[in-house]
Motif scaffolding. Sequence first.
Motif, short mmCIF file in Angstrom:
data_model
loop_
_atom_site.label_atom_id
_atom_site.label_comp_id
_atom_site.label_asym_id
_atom_site.label_seq_id
_atom_site.Cartn_x
_atom_site.Cartn_y
_atom_site.Cartn_z
N GLY A 255 -6.69 -0.36 7.18
CA GLY A 255 -5.91 0.49 8.07
C GLY A 255 -4.42 0.41 7.78
O GLY A 255 -3.72 1.42 7.81
N ALA A 256 -3.94 -0.79 7.47
CA ALA A 256 -2.52 -0.97 7.13
C ALA A 256 -2.19 -0.26 5.81
O ALA A 256 -1.12 0.34 5.68
CB ALA A 256 -2.19 -2.45 7.05
N ILE A 257 -3.11 -0.33 4.84
CA ILE A 257 -2.89 0.38 3.58
C ILE A 257 -2.77 1.88 3.85
O ILE A 257 -1.86 2.55 3.33
CB ILE A 257 -4.04 0.10 2.58
N LYS A 258 -3.65 2.43 4.66
CA LYS A 258 -3.60 3.86 4.97
C LYS A 258 -2.32 4.22 5.72
O LYS A 258 -1.74 5.28 5.49
CB LYS A 258 -4.83 4.27 5.78
N PHE A 259 -1.87 3.33 6.59
CA PHE A 259 -0.64 3.56 7.34
C PHE A 259 0.56 3.64 6.40
O PHE A 259 1.34 4.59 6.46
CB PHE A 259 -0.44 2.44 8.38
N VAL A 260 0.72 2.65 5.52
CA VAL A 260 1.88 2.66 4.61
C VAL A 260 1.75 3.76 3.57
O VAL A 260 2.76 4.33 3.15
CB VAL A 260 2.14 1.28 3.97
N ALA A 261 0.52 4.08 3.16
CA ALA A 261 0.32 5.16 2.20
C ALA A 261 0.79 6.48 2.79
O ALA A 261 1.43 7.28 2.10
CB ALA A 261 -1.15 5.25 1.79
N ALA A 262 0.49 6.72 4.05
CA ALA A 262 0.93 7.96 4.70
C ALA A 262 2.45 8.03 4.75
O ALA A 262 3.03 9.10 4.51
CB ALA A 262 0.35 8.05 6.12
N GLN A 263 3.09 6.90 5.01
CA GLN A 263 4.55 6.87 5.03
C GLN A 263 5.14 7.16 3.65
O GLN A 263 6.18 7.79 3.54
CB GLN A 263 5.06 5.51 5.51
N LEU B 266 1.33 -0.61 -2.49
CA LEU B 266 0.66 -0.37 -1.20
C LEU B 266 0.14 -1.67 -0.59
O LEU B 266 0.29 -1.90 0.62
CB LEU B 266 -0.50 0.62 -1.37
N VAL B 267 -0.44 -2.53 -1.41
CA VAL B 267 -0.99 -3.80 -0.91
C VAL B 267 0.13 -4.68 -0.35
O VAL B 267 0.00 -5.25 0.73
CB VAL B 267 -1.78 -4.51 -2.02
N GLU B 268 1.24 -4.76 -1.08
CA GLU B 268 2.36 -5.58 -0.59
C GLU B 268 2.96 -5.01 0.69
O GLU B 268 3.29 -5.76 1.62
CB GLU B 268 3.41 -5.71 -1.68
N LEU C 41 -3.76 -12.12 -2.18
CA LEU C 41 -4.04 -10.70 -2.31
C LEU C 41 -4.15 -10.35 -3.79
O LEU C 41 -3.38 -10.85 -4.60
CB LEU C 41 -2.90 -9.89 -1.70
N SER C 42 -5.12 -9.51 -4.12
CA SER C 42 -5.21 -9.05 -5.50
C SER C 42 -5.65 -7.60 -5.51
O SER C 42 -6.33 -7.12 -4.61
CB SER C 42 -6.20 -9.90 -6.30
N VAL C 43 -5.20 -6.88 -6.54
CA VAL C 43 -5.62 -5.51 -6.78
C VAL C 43 -6.65 -5.59 -7.91
O VAL C 43 -6.37 -6.15 -8.97
CB VAL C 43 -4.44 -4.62 -7.18
N ILE C 44 -7.85 -5.08 -7.63
CA ILE C 44 -8.91 -5.14 -8.65
C ILE C 44 -9.24 -3.75 -9.18
O ILE C 44 -8.88 -2.76 -8.60
CB ILE C 44 -10.19 -5.81 -8.11
#
Length: 142
Positions: free
Chosen positions: A64-72, A117-119, A139-142
């Motif tokens: 949900g946080a990823i989607k929130f910052v992505a929208a911003q 986005l993850v950060e 945290l890791s991006v795979i």
Amino acid sequence: MTTKLEKVLYTAKAHTTGGREGQSRTDDGLLDVRLAPPKEMGGKGDATNPEQLFAAGYSACFMGAIKFVAAQKKVVVPADASIDASVSIGPIPNGFGLAVELAVSLPGLDRAAAQDLVEAAHVVCPYSNATRGNIDVKLSVI
């Protein structure tokens, strides 16, 4: 220092009996789970455990946080985005502690954009804010 909520948006309520060998149910009845320690901790492993619930909650909240910052940032989150969460429990000097690993898959996004986005999500996610400085979160991006 404790951070106070500016406004309460929602309060989840659950009633638990028996601890790790018990039952937990939300006030709306949508979650009703039997609890048992995993085999690795001497239990039968025949029911869910608090670490599994934490892994599910943290990963859902983090998405949900990823989607929130992505929208911003005007970035589209891939429909097949996913998070594999691992929550470990073990002894620490004054009892028991947790460690978390979140492996985030954002197919189709270049690695730098995904990492950004993850950060950014880690800054706004309530679970990240609750655990920051208290437990090891990788945290890791795979």
